[in-house]
Design a protein around this motif. Structure first.
Motif, mmCIF file in Angstrom:
data_model
loop_
_atom_site.group_PDB
_atom_site.id
_atom_site.type_symbol
_atom_site.label_atom_id
_atom_site.label_comp_id
_atom_site.label_asym_id
_atom_site.label_seq_id
_atom_site.Cartn_x
_atom_site.Cartn_y
_atom_site.Cartn_z
ATOM 1 N N PRO A 68 0.848 -1.180 0.000
ATOM 2 C CA PRO A 68 0.000 0.000 0.000
ATOM 3 C C PRO A 68 0.892 1.242 0.000
ATOM 4 O O PRO A 68 1.950 1.254 0.634
ATOM 5 C CB PRO A 68 -0.790 -0.122 1.311
ATOM 6 C CG PRO A 68 0.001 -1.052 2.165
ATOM 7 C CD PRO A 68 0.784 -1.946 1.250
ATOM 8 N N VAL A 69 0.491 2.260 -0.728
ATOM 9 C CA VAL A 69 1.304 3.460 -0.906
ATOM 10 C C VAL A 69 0.534 4.676 -0.421
ATOM 11 O O VAL A 69 -0.660 4.824 -0.721
ATOM 12 C CB VAL A 69 1.692 3.648 -2.387
ATOM 13 C CG1 VAL A 69 2.412 4.978 -2.601
ATOM 14 C CG2 VAL A 69 2.551 2.482 -2.869
ATOM 15 N N LEU A 70 1.207 5.539 0.323
ATOM 16 C CA LEU A 70 0.625 6.807 0.756
ATOM 17 C C LEU A 70 1.485 7.935 0.194
ATOM 18 O O LEU A 70 2.619 8.139 0.624
ATOM 19 C CB LEU A 70 0.550 6.900 2.286
ATOM 20 C CG LEU A 70 -0.287 8.042 2.881
ATOM 21 C CD1 LEU A 70 -0.690 7.713 4.314
ATOM 22 C CD2 LEU A 70 0.446 9.391 2.851
ATOM 23 N N GLY A 71 0.956 8.638 -0.801
ATOM 24 C CA GLY A 71 1.668 9.760 -1.393
ATOM 25 C C GLY A 71 1.123 11.074 -0.880
ATOM 26 O O GLY A 71 -0.081 11.208 -0.654
ATOM 27 N N ILE A 72 2.006 12.050 -0.694
ATOM 28 C CA ILE A 72 1.601 13.385 -0.256
ATOM 29 C C ILE A 72 2.047 14.372 -1.324
ATOM 30 O O ILE A 72 3.215 14.373 -1.725
ATOM 31 C CB ILE A 72 2.230 13.750 1.102
ATOM 32 C CG1 ILE A 72 1.875 12.694 2.151
ATOM 33 C CG2 ILE A 72 1.761 15.135 1.547
ATOM 34 C CD1 ILE A 72 2.519 12.930 3.498
ATOM 35 N N GLU A 73 1.123 15.218 -1.758
ATOM 36 C CA GLU A 73 1.421 16.131 -2.860
ATOM 37 C C GLU A 73 0.695 17.459 -2.664
ATOM 38 O O GLU A 73 -0.503 17.479 -2.351
ATOM 39 C CB GLU A 73 1.004 15.495 -4.189
ATOM 40 C CG GLU A 73 1.117 16.390 -5.396
ATOM 41 C CD GLU A 73 2.487 17.022 -5.570
ATOM 42 O OE1 GLU A 73 2.547 18.243 -5.765
ATOM 43 O OE2 GLU A 73 3.498 16.276 -5.502
ATOM 44 N N LEU A 74 1.426 18.540 -2.850
ATOM 45 C CA LEU A 74 0.864 19.871 -2.675
ATOM 46 C C LEU A 74 -0.024 20.285 -3.841
ATOM 47 O O LEU A 74 -1.028 20.981 -3.658
ATOM 48 C CB LEU A 74 2.021 20.872 -2.520
ATOM 49 C CG LEU A 74 1.706 22.266 -2.028
ATOM 50 C CD1 LEU A 74 1.093 22.222 -0.630
ATOM 51 C CD2 LEU A 74 2.976 23.108 -2.018
ATOM 52 N N ALA A 75 0.331 19.877 -5.056
ATOM 53 C CA ALA A 75 -0.391 20.306 -6.254
ATOM 54 C C ALA A 75 -1.549 19.360 -6.553
ATOM 55 O O ALA A 75 -1.340 18.199 -6.916
ATOM 56 C CB ALA A 75 0.560 20.366 -7.450
ATOM 57 N N GLY A 76 -2.755 19.868 -6.394
ATOM 58 C CA GLY A 76 -3.925 19.041 -6.670
ATOM 59 C C GLY A 76 -3.981 18.553 -8.103
ATOM 60 O O GLY A 76 -4.498 17.461 -8.377
ATOM 61 N N GLN A 77 -3.420 19.337 -9.042
ATOM 62 C CA GLN A 77 -3.413 18.920 -10.450
ATOM 63 C C GLN A 77 -2.672 17.612 -10.635
ATOM 64 O O GLN A 77 -3.040 16.777 -11.466
ATOM 65 C CB GLN A 77 -2.759 19.993 -11.319
ATOM 66 C CG GLN A 77 -3.498 21.326 -11.308
ATOM 67 C CD GLN A 77 -2.887 22.300 -10.321
ATOM 68 O OE1 GLN A 77 -2.420 21.896 -9.255
ATOM 69 N NE2 GLN A 77 -2.884 23.573 -10.664
ATOM 70 N N ALA A 78 -1.594 17.419 -9.877
ATOM 71 C CA ALA A 78 -0.810 16.189 -9.997
ATOM 72 C C ALA A 78 -1.623 14.983 -9.548
ATOM 73 O O ALA A 78 -1.603 13.921 -10.190
ATOM 74 C CB ALA A 78 0.469 16.305 -9.172
ATOM 75 N N ILE A 79 -2.347 15.139 -8.456
ATOM 76 C CA ILE A 79 -3.161 14.038 -7.939
ATOM 77 C C ILE A 79 -4.275 13.693 -8.921
ATOM 78 O O ILE A 79 -4.534 12.512 -9.211
ATOM 79 C CB ILE A 79 -3.712 14.402 -6.554
ATOM 80 C CG1 ILE A 79 -2.570 14.446 -5.540
ATOM 81 C CG2 ILE A 79 -4.802 13.425 -6.123
ATOM 82 C CD1 ILE A 79 -2.978 14.892 -4.150
ATOM 83 N N GLU A 80 -4.943 14.712 -9.441
ATOM 84 C CA GLU A 80 -6.029 14.449 -10.392
ATOM 85 C C GLU A 80 -5.504 13.783 -11.662
ATOM 86 O O GLU A 80 -6.151 12.912 -12.236
ATOM 87 C CB GLU A 80 -6.761 15.743 -10.714
ATOM 88 C CG GLU A 80 -7.510 16.349 -9.544
ATOM 89 C CD GLU A 80 -8.479 15.372 -8.886
ATOM 90 O OE1 GLU A 80 -9.167 14.624 -9.619
ATOM 91 O OE2 GLU A 80 -8.550 15.357 -7.640
ATOM 92 N N ALA A 81 -4.306 14.181 -12.103
ATOM 93 C CA ALA A 81 -3.714 13.543 -13.281
ATOM 94 C C ALA A 81 -3.381 12.088 -13.006
ATOM 95 O O ALA A 81 -3.583 11.218 -13.863
ATOM 96 C CB ALA A 81 -2.457 14.305 -13.703
ATOM 97 N N PHE A 82 -2.888 11.794 -11.805
ATOM 98 C CA PHE A 82 -2.525 10.420 -11.458
ATOM 99 C C PHE A 82 -3.744 9.502 -11.531
ATOM 100 O O PHE A 82 -3.695 8.439 -12.157
ATOM 101 C CB PHE A 82 -1.908 10.381 -10.060
ATOM 102 C CG PHE A 82 -1.501 9.001 -9.620
ATOM 103 C CD1 PHE A 82 -0.244 8.506 -9.930
ATOM 104 C CD2 PHE A 82 -2.363 8.203 -8.886
ATOM 105 C CE1 PHE A 82 0.140 7.227 -9.520
ATOM 106 C CE2 PHE A 82 -1.988 6.922 -8.478
ATOM 107 C CZ PHE A 82 -0.728 6.448 -8.798
ATOM 108 N N VAL A 83 -4.832 9.907 -10.904
ATOM 109 C CA VAL A 83 -6.004 9.030 -10.888
ATOM 110 C C VAL A 83 -6.663 8.975 -12.262
ATOM 111 O O VAL A 83 -7.207 7.934 -12.657
ATOM 112 C CB VAL A 83 -7.006 9.440 -9.789
ATOM 113 C CG1 VAL A 83 -6.364 9.312 -8.412
ATOM 114 C CG2 VAL A 83 -7.518 10.855 -9.998
ATOM 115 N N ALA A 84 -6.600 10.087 -13.029
ATOM 116 C CA ALA A 84 -7.186 10.075 -14.381
ATOM 117 C C ALA A 84 -6.439 9.121 -15.290
ATOM 118 O O ALA A 84 -7.046 8.507 -16.188
ATOM 119 C CB ALA A 84 -7.164 11.495 -14.967
#
Length: 207
Positions: A59-75
């Motif tokens: 299981p991986v827990l990533g922390i990221e300040l830029a919401g765009q990066a997170i949305e791109a990852f899941v997309a």
């Protein structure tokens, strides 16, 4: 610094992103001895495909300040996405990866209770010199004694981010709280970047 980072994602200035898992991760992670099922912390994770590689066994827990990066990852991923909020962070989960949107320095030991390993390819080198000591200390607070991780640092001509972090600085930052083992100096890249792999193990009494 936070606004600059978000701006880079908004403008697509993410030349640091790789379109496949990092070869130093693939080469050295298996030798760290991190047991399958151990949760891995990935600070300043961006949309790194390294998380999907790690998620085959962890299981991986990533922390990221830029919401765009997170949305791109899941997309760009496959599978249902669940969203919730906890401790001031907006969190989304896809498969074995959960992504916390917010400031790494606001992530505290209460949220890190299940963390047993870590991977840093883009966090230390994203931070200016004045912040790197704070980062190393905060990481040590989150990682339990005996836990292991892989750090990939970078040297380059002046400029950044990513910033150049010498081997001497890596040792100065991490040796107070970690056993640090130099693994490999990568070959210089055409852009002048040269990455170095380090194995880290959190010092302290084992429970």
């Amino acid at each position: 610094m936070a606004n600059e980072w978000r701006e880079r994602w908004r403008e697509g200035r993410i030349g640091f992103h790789r379109d496949r898992p990092h070869p130093l991760l693939v080469r050295y992670w298996p030798g760290l001895g991190v047991r399958a099922g151990t949760k891995v912390l990935v600070p300043l994770c961006g949309k790194s495909l390294d998380m999907r590689w790690l998620a085959h066994d962890h299981p991986v827990l990533g922390i990221e300040l830029a919401g765009q990066a997170i949305e791109a990852f899941v997309a760009e991923g496959v599978g249902e996405v669940t969203r919730y909020r906890q401790a001031g962070f907006d969190i989304c989960r896809q498969g074995s990866v959960e992504l916390w949107s917010g400031d790494f320095f606001h992530f505290h030991i209460e949220q890190a209770a299940e963390i047993g390993a870590f991977y840093d390819r883009a966090a230390l080198i994203a931070l200016p010199a004045a912040t790197r000591q704070r980062y190393a200390f905060h990481l040590a607070q989150l990682i339990p004694p005996g836990a292991r991780g892989l750090l990939i640092s970078l040297t380059r001509d002046p400029g950044g981010p990513p910033f150049s972090v010498s081997a001497e600085e890596v040792l100065e930052l991490f040796e107070p709280n970690f056993r640090v083992t130099h693994l490999e100096d990568g070959e210089p890249e055409p852009n002048g970047f040269r990455e170095t792999a380090w194995a880290l193990e959190r010092r302290g009494p084992l429970t």
